[in-house]
Design a protein around this motif. Structure first.
Motif, PDB file in Angstrom:
ATOM      1  N   LEU A 159       0.832  -1.209   0.000  1.00  0.00           N
ATOM      2  CA  LEU A 159       0.000   0.000   0.000  1.00  0.00           C
ATOM      3  C   LEU A 159       0.861   1.250   0.000  1.00  0.00           C
ATOM      4  O   LEU A 159       0.541   2.244  -0.661  1.00  0.00           O
ATOM      5  CB  LEU A 159      -0.930  -0.007   1.219  1.00  0.00           C
ATOM      6  CG  LEU A 159      -2.139  -0.937   1.174  1.00  0.00           C
ATOM      7  CD1 LEU A 159      -2.824  -0.979   2.534  1.00  0.00           C
ATOM      8  CD2 LEU A 159      -3.124  -0.507   0.096  1.00  0.00           C
ATOM      9  N   VAL A 160       1.949   1.207   0.752  1.00  0.00           N
ATOM     10  CA  VAL A 160       2.844   2.370   0.859  1.00  0.00           C
ATOM     11  C   VAL A 160       3.708   2.504  -0.393  1.00  0.00           C
ATOM     12  O   VAL A 160       3.978   3.617  -0.863  1.00  0.00           O
ATOM     13  CB  VAL A 160       3.728   2.249   2.119  1.00  0.00           C
ATOM     14  CG1 VAL A 160       4.688   3.423   2.222  1.00  0.00           C
ATOM     15  CG2 VAL A 160       2.859   2.154   3.370  1.00  0.00           C
ATOM     16  N   LYS A 161       4.141   1.374  -0.946  1.00  0.00           N
ATOM     17  CA  LYS A 161       5.083   1.377  -2.073  1.00  0.00           C
ATOM     18  C   LYS A 161       4.409   1.027  -3.394  1.00  0.00           C
ATOM     19  O   LYS A 161       5.074   0.549  -4.314  1.00  0.00           O
ATOM     20  CB  LYS A 161       6.206   0.371  -1.789  1.00  0.00           C
ATOM     21  CG  LYS A 161       7.025   0.673  -0.546  1.00  0.00           C
ATOM     22  CD  LYS A 161       7.866   1.925  -0.714  1.00  0.00           C
ATOM     23  CE  LYS A 161       8.773   2.141   0.488  1.00  0.00           C
ATOM     24  NZ  LYS A 161       9.598   3.354   0.337  1.00  0.00           N
ATOM     25  N   SER A 162       3.119   1.282  -3.524  1.00  0.00           N
ATOM     26  CA  SER A 162       2.410   0.885  -4.740  1.00  0.00           C
ATOM     27  C   SER A 162       2.977   1.552  -5.988  1.00  0.00           C
ATOM     28  O   SER A 162       2.982   0.964  -7.071  1.00  0.00           O
ATOM     29  CB  SER A 162       0.918   1.196  -4.613  1.00  0.00           C
ATOM     30  OG  SER A 162       0.711   2.585  -4.402  1.00  0.00           O
ATOM     31  N   GLU A 198      -2.332  10.971   4.207  1.00  0.00           N
ATOM     32  CA  GLU A 198      -1.193  10.602   5.042  1.00  0.00           C
ATOM     33  C   GLU A 198      -1.573   9.669   6.191  1.00  0.00           C
ATOM     34  O   GLU A 198      -0.831   8.725   6.487  1.00  0.00           O
ATOM     35  CB  GLU A 198      -0.529  11.864   5.582  1.00  0.00           C
ATOM     36  CG  GLU A 198       0.671  11.617   6.489  1.00  0.00           C
ATOM     37  CD  GLU A 198       1.802  10.864   5.779  1.00  0.00           C
ATOM     38  OE1 GLU A 198       2.547  10.153   6.460  1.00  0.00           O
ATOM     39  OE2 GLU A 198       1.908  10.996   4.533  1.00  0.00           O
ATOM     40  N   MET A 217      -1.570   6.080   4.893  1.00  0.00           N
ATOM     41  CA  MET A 217      -0.227   5.563   4.644  1.00  0.00           C
ATOM     42  C   MET A 217       0.517   5.298   5.950  1.00  0.00           C
ATOM     43  O   MET A 217       1.247   4.322   6.090  1.00  0.00           O
ATOM     44  CB  MET A 217       0.554   6.542   3.774  1.00  0.00           C
ATOM     45  CG  MET A 217       0.046   6.688   2.353  1.00  0.00           C
ATOM     46  SD  MET A 217       0.129   5.125   1.405  1.00  0.00           S
ATOM     47  CE  MET A 217      -1.603   4.574   1.525  1.00  0.00           C
ATOM     48  N   ARG A 218       0.288   6.175   6.930  1.00  0.00           N
ATOM     49  CA  ARG A 218       0.987   6.024   8.203  1.00  0.00           C
ATOM     50  C   ARG A 218       0.560   4.756   8.931  1.00  0.00           C
ATOM     51  O   ARG A 218       1.386   4.022   9.465  1.00  0.00           O
ATOM     52  CB  ARG A 218       0.739   7.251   9.080  1.00  0.00           C
ATOM     53  CG  ARG A 218       1.513   7.208  10.404  1.00  0.00           C
ATOM     54  CD  ARG A 218       1.531   8.561  11.086  1.00  0.00           C
ATOM     55  NE  ARG A 218       0.186   9.066  11.325  1.00  0.00           N
ATOM     56  CZ  ARG A 218      -0.327  10.127  10.719  1.00  0.00           C
ATOM     57  NH1 ARG A 218       0.376  10.785   9.810  1.00  0.00           N
ATOM     58  NH2 ARG A 218      -1.562  10.534  10.996  1.00  0.00           N
ATOM     59  N   GLN A 229       2.010   1.715   7.275  1.00  0.00           N
ATOM     60  CA  GLN A 229       3.413   1.563   7.655  1.00  0.00           C
ATOM     61  C   GLN A 229       3.538   1.031   9.075  1.00  0.00           C
ATOM     62  O   GLN A 229       4.420   0.214   9.378  1.00  0.00           O
ATOM     63  CB  GLN A 229       4.129   2.906   7.537  1.00  0.00           C
ATOM     64  CG  GLN A 229       5.631   2.845   7.760  1.00  0.00           C
ATOM     65  CD  GLN A 229       6.348   2.100   6.644  1.00  0.00           C
ATOM     66  OE1 GLN A 229       6.211   2.434   5.472  1.00  0.00           O
ATOM     67  NE2 GLN A 229       7.120   1.090   7.010  1.00  0.00           N
TER      68      GLN A 229
END
Length: 318
Positions: free
Chosen positions: A204-207, A280, A283-284, A287
């Motif tokens: 999800l973060v590095k899509s 944000e 994403m947080r 992570q």
């Protein structure tokens, strides 16, 4: 080798391919082994070994763990050889030794194949051929089934491919007992079910990275909403599964507490990942789930190691 020759064009390795020279040193070859992944392989294998046979001969245990570690490193090396084209375009991997031009692809292939043959042969001679066969299958599954086939062809790549990363406890148990029993199978199942929410949280973060590399990770194929639901679904299964060693009789009181609290923590974060969809905060929390999942798995296995290896085991049932 798939698109490797094309993908390395315009990369730092191009001039080195023509020169036939390598700038790599010992640290670069060590990096090919994916040392952080190799540590996880050794750690979970050690737990599988101690849980199944705590009084194993220390020399046999050391040699077996070393060969399992080398086999895990061989898998990482061959994966980097095959995925050099992908690594060259992803921000978190472009500094790896091959795309950075420090090690030639051919050198990595030869290194990985040598480690594969050596680890399987020595484990078979030092322990038994069941363990050696399982180690060979693990390497084959990770390199051929996952890296060469699943990773580039299906969004379920990490689900099916996760079996390779979950096999070390089974290999280790076979190495010290000559057979496979339910305790190592349960440890396999925990790692197997842990893998999708762990990696999909990162995806999800590095899509954007995976999109550029053309890797069909779930957020890029089915979308973030489906990915969040899948993370929650797998975590709902993982949380009670993490307590299975207690009911199977090899997880003690300390493990029961750690697995219960850790499972609730995983579930709480997975619910947050499912609820938070934008910006944000989304994403947080993804992570955070990725980071906590590492801690969760480590604590589960560390507690089992302490209970059985250090004599802290106090059964909850019976």
């Amino acid at each position: 080798m798939n698109t490797l020759s094309n993908s390395l064009t315009d990369s730092p390795t191009e001039s080195l391919d023509h020169a036939g020279l390598s700038q790599g040193d010992v640290s670069d070859f060590f990096a090919l082994l994916k040392p952080r992944v190799m540590f996880l392989v050794v750690f979970t294998a050690l737990v599988g070994m101690v849980v199944s046979h705590p009084d194993v001969n220390p020399v046999l245990a050391f040699v077996s763990l070393l060969m399992i570690a080398v086999g895990g490193g061989a898998s990482g090396c061959l994966n980097m050889w095959w995925d050099a084209d992908i690594d060259a375009v992803m921000t978190r991997t472009r500094k790896r030794p091959i795309p950075a031009g420090k090690i030639q692809p051919g050198e990595a292939l030869a290194f990985g194949m040598t480690l594969t043959a050596g680890s399987v042969l020595i484990l078979g001679l030092a322990s038994n051929w069941l363990a050696a066969g399982l180690l060979a299958f693990t390497i084959f599954f990770y390199v051929v089934v996952y890296s060469m086939w699943l990773k580039r062809s299906t969004q379920q790549n990490i689900v099916i491919g996760g079996a390779a990363g979950a096999l070390p406890p089974i290999v280790a148990q076979a190495a010290v007992t000559g057979h496979v029993a339910w305790d190592s199978v349960i440890l396999f199942a925990i790692i197997f079910m842990w893998t999708p929410p762990h990696f999909w949280a990162l995806a999800l973060v590095k899509s954007g990275d995976y999109e550029r590399a053309g890797v069909p990770m779930m957020p890029n194929v089915s979308g973030p909403a489906v990915t969040r639901f899948q993370i929650l679904a797998y975590t709902v299964i993982l949380a009670p599964l993490g307590m299975a060693p207690v009911f199977a009789g090899f997880g003690g009181l300390a493990y029961a507490i750690v697995s219960l609290v850790g499972g609730l923590g995983m579930l709480a974060l997975a619910i947050q990942v499912y609820r938070l969809r934008q910006g944000e905060p989304a994403m947080r929390v993804a992570q955070q789930l990725f980071g906590f999942s590492i801690l969760y798995l480590f604590l589960l296995f560390a507690t089992l190691l302490a209970e059985h290896g250090l004599g802290f085991f106090h059964p909850v049932l019976g």
